[in-house]
Design an enzyme around this catalytic site. Structure first.
Site, short mmCIF file in Angstrom:
data_model
loop_
_atom_site.label_atom_id
_atom_site.label_comp_id
_atom_site.label_asym_id
_atom_site.label_seq_id
_atom_site.Cartn_x
_atom_site.Cartn_y
_atom_site.Cartn_z
N HIS A 67 0.83 -1.21 0.00
CA HIS A 67 0.00 0.00 0.00
C HIS A 67 0.87 1.26 0.00
O HIS A 67 0.67 2.17 -0.80
CB HIS A 67 -0.92 -0.03 1.23
CG HIS A 67 -1.77 1.19 1.39
ND1 HIS A 67 -3.13 1.16 1.18
CD2 HIS A 67 -1.46 2.47 1.70
CE1 HIS A 67 -3.61 2.38 1.37
NE2 HIS A 67 -2.63 3.20 1.70
N GLU A 68 1.86 1.28 0.88
CA GLU A 68 2.73 2.46 0.97
C GLU A 68 3.58 2.62 -0.30
O GLU A 68 3.86 3.73 -0.73
CB GLU A 68 3.63 2.37 2.20
CG GLU A 68 2.89 2.27 3.54
CD GLU A 68 1.78 3.29 3.70
OE1 GLU A 68 1.93 4.43 3.23
OE2 GLU A 68 0.74 2.94 4.29
N HIS A 71 1.74 4.54 -2.92
CA HIS A 71 1.90 5.99 -2.73
C HIS A 71 3.27 6.43 -3.26
O HIS A 71 3.40 7.41 -3.98
CB HIS A 71 1.87 6.35 -1.24
CG HIS A 71 0.51 6.30 -0.62
ND1 HIS A 71 -0.57 7.02 -1.09
CD2 HIS A 71 0.05 5.65 0.48
CE1 HIS A 71 -1.62 6.77 -0.32
NE2 HIS A 71 -1.28 5.95 0.63
ZN LIG Z 1 -2.46 5.19 2.05
#
Ligand SMILES: [Zn+2]
Ligand SMILES: [Zn+2]
Length: 149
Positions: A67-68, A71
């Protein structure tokens, strides 16, 4: 798991799932409370909540890292890196990352609206950082009386 091991894990996941290298720092941050991890816009570093590993195990940790990294890579590529962006949603489903919500420092709007007023005549709403004297100030549109909300 040490920060060093985490760093290697992030680098490995980045290469395997994204086909791109992770060239910044990843570390555990004990001060994170409700979030599993976060990506820092200024330093491009990734911080992971150690409780994530403690409570949910390595599989959940890998999810958070993915998830990170969504980003991270989108931000560096100048694409939509925020949760609501299509680029982000697309990449998340592509790599199978969970939709955990986290805080991204630097994106939040710091100028919070503190005072809300509404014109009693035309209903127009005003948001002001500072308090205004409703006896002195009237609606800019219709000169009606303002009311604190
Ligand atoms: Zn996030
Ligand atoms: Zn008005």
């Amino acid at each position: 798991m040490s920060d060093e091991q985490l760093q290697r894990l992030v680098e490995q996941i980045s290469l395997e799932s994204f086909g791109l290298s992770f060239n910044h720092q990843a570390c555990f941050n004990k001060r994170l409370r409700t979030t599993g991890g976060r990506y820092l816009l200024r330093s491009h570093n990734i911080e992971i909540n150690p409780k994530q590993l403690q409570y949910y195990g390595e599989k959940a940790l890998v999810g958070i890292i993915k998830h990170e990294l969504c980003h991270y890579h989108l931000h560096l590529q100048g694409k939509g890196y925020q949760h609501r962006d299509d680029d982000f949603k697309w990449l998340m489903s592509k790599v199978g990352a969970p939709r955990f919500c986290d805080v991204i420092p630097g994106v939040q709007n710091v100028t919070k609206t503190l005072h809300r007023y509404q014109c009693l005549a035309c209903g127009l709403q005003y948001n002001r950082k500072r308090k205004i004297d409703v006896r002195k100030y009237v609606c800019g549109k219709c000169k009606g009386k303002l009311e604190k909300k």
